[in-house]
Design a protein around this motif. Structure first.
Motif, PDB file in Angstrom:
ATOM      1  N   ARG A   1       0.757  -1.083   0.084  1.00 26.91           N
ATOM      2  CA  ARG A   1      -0.028   0.000   0.087  1.00 26.91           C
ATOM      3  C   ARG A   1       1.082   1.356  -0.007  1.00 26.91           C
ATOM      4  NH1 ARG A   1      -4.643  -1.745   4.335  1.00 26.91           N
ATOM      5  NH2 ARG A   1      -5.641  -3.478   2.857  1.00 26.91           N
ATOM      6  N   LEU A   2       2.039   1.176   0.640  1.00 30.77           N
ATOM      7  CA  LEU A   2       2.807   2.445   0.867  1.00 30.77           C
ATOM      8  C   LEU A   2       3.981   2.351  -0.472  1.00 30.77           C
ATOM      9  CD1 LEU A   2       3.532   2.429   4.484  1.00 30.77           C
ATOM     10  CD2 LEU A   2       2.080   3.857   3.186  1.00 30.77           C
ATOM     11  N   GLN A   3       3.843   1.509  -1.434  1.00 31.21           N
ATOM     12  CA  GLN A   3       4.515   1.555  -2.609  1.00 31.21           C
ATOM     13  C   GLN A   3       6.103   1.143  -2.343  1.00 31.21           C
ATOM     14  OE1 GLN A   3       2.394   4.809  -4.242  1.00 31.21           O
ATOM     15  NE2 GLN A   3       2.590   3.753  -6.026  1.00 31.21           N
ATOM     16  N   ILE A   4       6.343   0.450  -1.410  1.00 29.40           N
ATOM     17  CA  ILE A   4       7.656   0.224  -0.865  1.00 29.40           C
ATOM     18  C   ILE A   4       8.037  -1.120  -1.705  1.00 29.40           C
ATOM     19  CG2 ILE A   4       9.209  -0.577   0.827  1.00 29.40           C
ATOM     20  CD1 ILE A   4       7.613   1.430   2.511  1.00 29.40           C
ATOM     21  N   ALA A   5       7.160  -2.239  -1.542  1.00 26.75           N
ATOM     22  CA  ALA A   5       7.360  -3.283  -2.337  1.00 26.75           C
ATOM     23  C   ALA A   5       6.353  -3.553  -3.489  1.00 26.75           C
ATOM     24  CB  ALA A   5       7.255  -4.583  -1.284  1.00 26.75           C
ATOM     25  N   GLU A   6       6.616  -4.516  -4.494  1.00 22.80           N
ATOM     26  CA  GLU A   6       5.607  -4.724  -5.435  1.00 22.80           C
ATOM     27  C   GLU A   6       5.625  -6.216  -5.958  1.00 22.80           C
ATOM     28  OE1 GLU A   6       6.416  -0.857  -8.445  1.00 22.80           O
ATOM     29  OE2 GLU A   6       8.210  -2.230  -8.128  1.00 22.80           O
TER      30      GLU A   6
ATOM     31  N   THR B   1      14.336  -9.931   7.609  1.00 25.38           N
ATOM     32  CA  THR B   1      14.857  -9.265   8.336  1.00 25.38           C
ATOM     33  C   THR B   1      15.082  -7.771   8.057  1.00 25.38           C
ATOM     34  OG1 THR B   1      16.985  -9.359   7.328  1.00 25.38           O
ATOM     35  CG2 THR B   1      16.396 -11.029   9.290  1.00 25.38           C
ATOM     36  N   GLN B   2      14.691  -7.404   6.791  1.00 24.99           N
ATOM     37  CA  GLN B   2      14.546  -5.921   6.571  1.00 24.99           C
ATOM     38  C   GLN B   2      13.730  -6.091   5.036  1.00 24.99           C
ATOM     39  OE1 GLN B   2      18.251  -4.134   5.307  1.00 24.99           O
ATOM     40  NE2 GLN B   2      19.239  -6.279   5.093  1.00 24.99           N
ATOM     41  N   VAL B   3      13.008  -4.953   4.752  1.00 24.73           N
ATOM     42  CA  VAL B   3      12.102  -5.026   3.445  1.00 24.73           C
ATOM     43  C   VAL B   3      12.873  -4.141   2.329  1.00 24.73           C
ATOM     44  CG1 VAL B   3       9.963  -4.195   2.398  1.00 24.73           C
ATOM     45  CG2 VAL B   3       9.996  -5.033   4.791  1.00 24.73           C
ATOM     46  N   ILE B   4      13.504  -4.964   1.417  1.00 27.16           N
ATOM     47  CA  ILE B   4      14.270  -4.257   0.407  1.00 27.16           C
ATOM     48  C   ILE B   4      13.458  -4.536  -0.725  1.00 27.16           C
ATOM     49  CG2 ILE B   4      16.460  -4.126  -0.974  1.00 27.16           C
ATOM     50  CD1 ILE B   4      17.948  -5.151   1.542  1.00 27.16           C
ATOM     51  N   GLY B   5      12.442  -3.495  -1.210  1.00 26.46           N
ATOM     52  CA  GLY B   5      11.704  -3.681  -2.473  1.00 26.46           C
ATOM     53  C   GLY B   5      11.977  -3.170  -3.582  1.00 26.46           C
ATOM     54  N   THR B   6      11.276  -2.875  -4.725  1.00 25.67           N
ATOM     55  CA  THR B   6      11.299  -2.318  -5.876  1.00 25.67           C
ATOM     56  C   THR B   6      10.611  -1.139  -6.356  1.00 25.67           C
ATOM     57  OG1 THR B   6       9.746  -3.792  -7.139  1.00 25.67           O
ATOM     58  CG2 THR B   6      12.090  -4.694  -6.898  1.00 25.67           C
ATOM     59  N   GLY B   7       9.676  -0.749  -5.020  1.00 30.06           N
ATOM     60  CA  GLY B   7       8.746   0.322  -5.512  1.00 30.06           C
ATOM     61  C   GLY B   7       9.206   1.749  -5.495  1.00 30.06           C
ATOM     62  N   PRO B   8       8.369   2.709  -5.796  1.00 31.08           N
ATOM     63  CA  PRO B   8       8.799   4.237  -5.870  1.00 31.08           C
ATOM     64  C   PRO B   8       9.404   4.813  -4.354  1.00 31.08           C
ATOM     65  CG  PRO B   8       6.406   3.931  -6.138  1.00 31.08           C
ATOM     66  CD  PRO B   8       7.163   2.426  -6.199  1.00 31.08           C
ATOM     67  N   PHE B   9       8.881   4.141  -3.511  1.00 29.72           N
ATOM     68  CA  PHE B   9       9.638   4.365  -2.153  1.00 29.72           C
ATOM     69  C   PHE B   9      10.522   3.579  -1.547  1.00 29.72           C
ATOM     70  CE2 PHE B   9       5.730   6.930  -2.468  1.00 29.72           C
ATOM     71  CZ  PHE B   9       6.125   8.441  -2.188  1.00 29.72           C
TER      72      PHE B   9
ATOM     73  N   GLU C   1      -8.104  -1.403  -2.936  1.00 27.35           N
ATOM     74  CA  GLU C   1      -7.054  -1.050  -1.614  1.00 27.35           C
ATOM     75  C   GLU C   1      -5.475  -2.032  -1.885  1.00 27.35           C
ATOM     76  OE1 GLU C   1      -8.473  -0.927   2.820  1.00 27.35           O
ATOM     77  OE2 GLU C   1      -9.225  -2.618   1.741  1.00 27.35           O
ATOM     78  N   ARG C   2      -5.089  -1.987  -2.874  1.00 20.11           N
ATOM     79  CA  ARG C   2      -3.878  -2.422  -3.134  1.00 20.11           C
ATOM     80  C   ARG C   2      -2.520  -1.463  -2.834  1.00 20.11           C
ATOM     81  NH1 ARG C   2      -2.288  -7.026  -5.568  1.00 20.11           N
ATOM     82  NH2 ARG C   2      -0.464  -5.771  -6.761  1.00 20.11           N
ATOM     83  N   SER C   3      -3.054  -0.217  -3.219  1.00 22.61           N
ATOM     84  CA  SER C   3      -2.159   0.847  -3.039  1.00 22.61           C
ATOM     85  C   SER C   3      -2.617   2.053  -2.818  1.00 22.61           C
ATOM     86  CB  SER C   3      -1.281   1.128  -4.465  1.00 22.61           C
ATOM     87  OG  SER C   3      -0.693   1.994  -4.502  1.00 22.61           O
ATOM     88  N   TYR C   4      -2.015   2.877  -1.991  1.00 17.05           N
ATOM     89  CA  TYR C   4      -2.245   4.194  -1.483  1.00 17.05           C
ATOM     90  C   TYR C   4      -1.961   5.220  -2.469  1.00 17.05           C
ATOM     91  CZ  TYR C   4      -3.428   2.605   3.280  1.00 17.05           C
ATOM     92  OH  TYR C   4      -4.115   1.942   4.426  1.00 17.05           O
ATOM     93  N   ARG C   5      -1.267   4.913  -3.642  1.00 15.49           N
ATOM     94  CA  ARG C   5      -1.006   5.470  -4.800  1.00 15.49           C
ATOM     95  C   ARG C   5      -0.385   6.828  -4.193  1.00 15.49           C
ATOM     96  NH1 ARG C   5      -6.665   4.961  -8.191  1.00 15.49           N
ATOM     97  NH2 ARG C   5      -6.487   2.808  -8.721  1.00 15.49           N
ATOM     98  N   LEU C   6       0.585   6.913  -3.286  1.00 18.19           N
ATOM     99  CA  LEU C   6       1.234   7.886  -2.772  1.00 18.19           C
ATOM    100  C   LEU C   6       2.305   8.709  -3.715  1.00 18.19           C
ATOM    101  CD1 LEU C   6       1.634   6.749   1.030  1.00 18.19           C
ATOM    102  CD2 LEU C   6      -0.032   8.236   0.193  1.00 18.19           C
ATOM    103  N   SER C   7       2.727   7.661  -4.665  1.00 15.38           N
ATOM    104  CA  SER C   7       3.572   8.028  -5.570  1.00 15.38           C
ATOM    105  C   SER C   7       3.117   9.094  -6.599  1.00 15.38           C
ATOM    106  CB  SER C   7       4.376   7.075  -6.441  1.00 15.38           C
ATOM    107  OG  SER C   7       3.512   6.438  -7.282  1.00 15.38           O
ATOM    108  N   GLU C   8       1.835   9.422  -6.698  1.00 15.63           N
ATOM    109  CA  GLU C   8       1.100  10.367  -7.641  1.00 15.63           C
ATOM    110  C   GLU C   8       0.726  11.537  -6.833  1.00 15.63           C
ATOM    111  OE1 GLU C   8      -2.419   8.217  -9.072  1.00 15.63           O
ATOM    112  OE2 GLU C   8      -1.638   6.457  -9.663  1.00 15.63           O
ATOM    113  N   VAL C   9       1.258  11.746  -5.658  1.00 15.00           N
ATOM    114  CA  VAL C   9       0.856  12.897  -4.968  1.00 15.00           C
ATOM    115  C   VAL C   9       1.850  13.886  -5.054  1.00 15.00           C
ATOM    116  CG1 VAL C   9       0.631  13.831  -2.343  1.00 15.00           C
ATOM    117  CG2 VAL C   9      -0.482  11.630  -2.964  1.00 15.00           C
TER     118      VAL C   9
END
Length: 520
Positions: free
Chosen positions: A62-67, A181-189, A508-516
């Motif tokens: 939802r926070l666009q950290i992981a995809e 142990t840590q969230v290292i994703g691919t998202g815009p955040f 409700e998959r993403s909060y689309r915060l990258s568009e803000v």
């Protein structure tokens, strides 16, 4: 990790007290001075209790950290995510996914077929939708392809790959035993700090493969109380506030500093029943409880959304699962009372029913994360008392529902079940109403006809047959009532007028915060 301010400097005393009560220190004045220029503050009910995608992965998607490999469009269709395409063999058992090129994890390492296959194998080894697939192997098919082999056809495979538990993380995210142990994703955040269970901070990932985020920094605070979230929206202490109770929503709509948005979600507020309970094992009792619910009154008077009354489990927007008919939207107390009397439950001088000297007394569990649930629970308590059923309401944690399912102590639970987080209702139906039921679905209830319909849908069939089977599933739920539908769910958000561009995701998959973006 460096310290990131949790909130901007316009903190009012109640919010400061909240943070201190949570053990969160306020940022130093120097940090606060920079906060308004570039930190988007987001508040929602959901705690960051675990980094593991199998448990709380939805927070990070939802926070666009992981995809995930597969995404969902606005109509609920499956579209490319980290996989740019896929194909399946004629037998329906070998799926080949072609990966998007040039994707980097937040630690700078490239996303490869090997890293994706390893992440999927880890996800498949943990509870979740992907674990329910009949997997034979997940292997590298080439430099840019991953091959998933199934033991038998599994029609909703792509939908499980779009589920938040199947998010793709970098190899460095996992410990030797597969623990995240840590969230290292691919998202815009990119995640920069996390303080379980209350908060995290992230910043724009400038090497993102897609459209970069419009804001440079973002913080997230989990606030369980609806009143606290509404107060933060009113005072300006949060820029984006999700999940508002109906009264706060109406009040905030009159606030010139915020904009309130609402959107129906494929999520149903329903009552889960223990069909093994001595009273609830009788279908007549379950049906009496269902008929006594004034869905229209709850929708209009409490939720203030007349169209949200739900006479069946599958909401609009879930394809051909909804039925043209359903339970009555207004209570039928006469028929409900007659069913209880037929089942042997007779009213006493106080109007409450008993049978063989034992009162018809039940406990309804619910939780405040979704602020309307306790309010609806109180209304149900009053409505059921009108037909002589004595119901106690217990408001606890959301974890009490699955825990009560597993230890057998649950009688009834009011909850909000999503049919969109995994974008095929079949996956949720398999979890909830298949053999053995599920933590958020049937309890001590089974139906051979249901199991047969779900099994056929799971293997895949022609479109006309599939439509008929989905309708069969819906009709069995309506006839047997292992769960009682009450209302459809609305996602709500209050957005500060300091920012623009925020839209709601109907699934409700993403909060689309990258568009803000900030309003200049």
């Amino acid at each position: 990790m460096r310290r990131v301010a949790l909130l901007p400097p316009r903190l009012r005393r109640p919010v400061s007290a909240l943070l201190l009560s949570l053990g969160l220190a306020l940022p130093a004045p120097a940090a606060l001075a920079d906060a308004p220029a570039g930190i988007l503050t987001v508040t929602a009910p959901w705690e960051v209790s675990s980094l593991d995608p199998a448990r709380h992965g939805y927070v990070f998607t939802r926070l666009q950290i992981a995809e995930t490999l597969v995404d969902v469009d606005k109509a609920g269709g499956l579209v490319p995510g980290l996989a740019e395409g896929w194909q399946v063999d004629a037998a329906g058992v070998v799926w080949t996914l072609t990966l998007r090129r040039g994707v980097l994890f937040h630690d700078g390492t490239p996303m490869t077929a090997e890293t994706v296959a390893a992440a999927l194998r880890t996800a498949a080894a943990k509870p979740g939708p992907l674990a329910s697939a009949p997997l034979e192997s997940i292997a590298v098919g080439g430099p840019e392809t991953v091959v998933i082999r199934l033991k038998e056809p599994f029609a909703p495979l792509l939908a499980t790959l779009a589920g938040t538990a199947a998010q793709i993380l970098a190899p460095a995210s996992y410990g030797p035993d597969g623990t995240v142990t840590q969230v290292i994703g691919t998202g815009p955040f990119r995640l920069t700090e996390v303080k379980p269970p209350q908060s995290l901070a992230a910043e724009r990932f400038d090497r993102y493969w897609g459209q970069p985020a419009g804001v440079g920094k973002m913080t997230y605070l989990a606030a369980g109380r609806g009143e606290t979230r509404a107060m933060m929206a009113e005072s300006g202490d949060a820029d984006v506030v999700y999940t508002l109770d109906p009264a706060s929503r109406q009040r905030l709509q009159r606030n010139p500093a915020v904009t309130v948005q609402a959107l129906p979600l494929p999520r149903t507020v329903s009552v889960k029943l223990n069909a093994g309970d001595p009273a609830l094992s009788d279908l007549r009792v379950r049906r009496a409880l269902a008929l006594a619910v004034d869905r229209g009154g709850i929708a209009t008077g409490l939720l203030r959304e007349p169209g949200s009354a739900a006479g069946q489990m599958f909401p609009p927007g879930t394809g051909d699962w909804p039925l043209p008919e359903g339970l009555p939207l207004r209570a039928d107390l006469t028929q409900a009372a007659a069913l209880l009397t037929e089942a042997g439950w007779v009213p006493g001088s106080d109007g409450l029913r008993s049978r063989d000297g034992k009162p018809l007394k039940l406990t309804l569990r619910t939780f405040p994360d979704r602020p309307e649930l306790p309010v609806i629970a109180t209304a149900l308590q009053a409505q059921w008392r009108e037909i002589g059923v004595d119901v106690a309401v217990s408001v606890g944690n959301s974890s009490d529902v699955p825990a009560g399912h597993r230890d057998g102590t649950l009688q009834m639970a009011l909850m909000a079940r999503s049919f969109g987080l995994v974008p095929d209702p079949l996956v949720t139906a398999l979890q909830d109403f298949g053999p053995g039921g599920g933590d958020w679905g049937a309890m001590n209830w089974s139906s051979p006809a249901m199991e047969q319909a779900l099994a056929t849908l799971k293997r895949g069939t022609d479109p006309a047959t599939a439509t008929g089977l989905r309708q069969t599933v819906s009709r069995i739920l309506l006839a047997e009532l292992p769960v009682i539908p009450v209302s459809w769910y609305q996602q709500t958000v209050a957005v500060s007028k300091r920012v623009s561009g925020l839209t709601l995701d109907p699934y409700e998959r993403s909060y689309r915060l990258s568009e803000v973006t900030w309003v200049r």
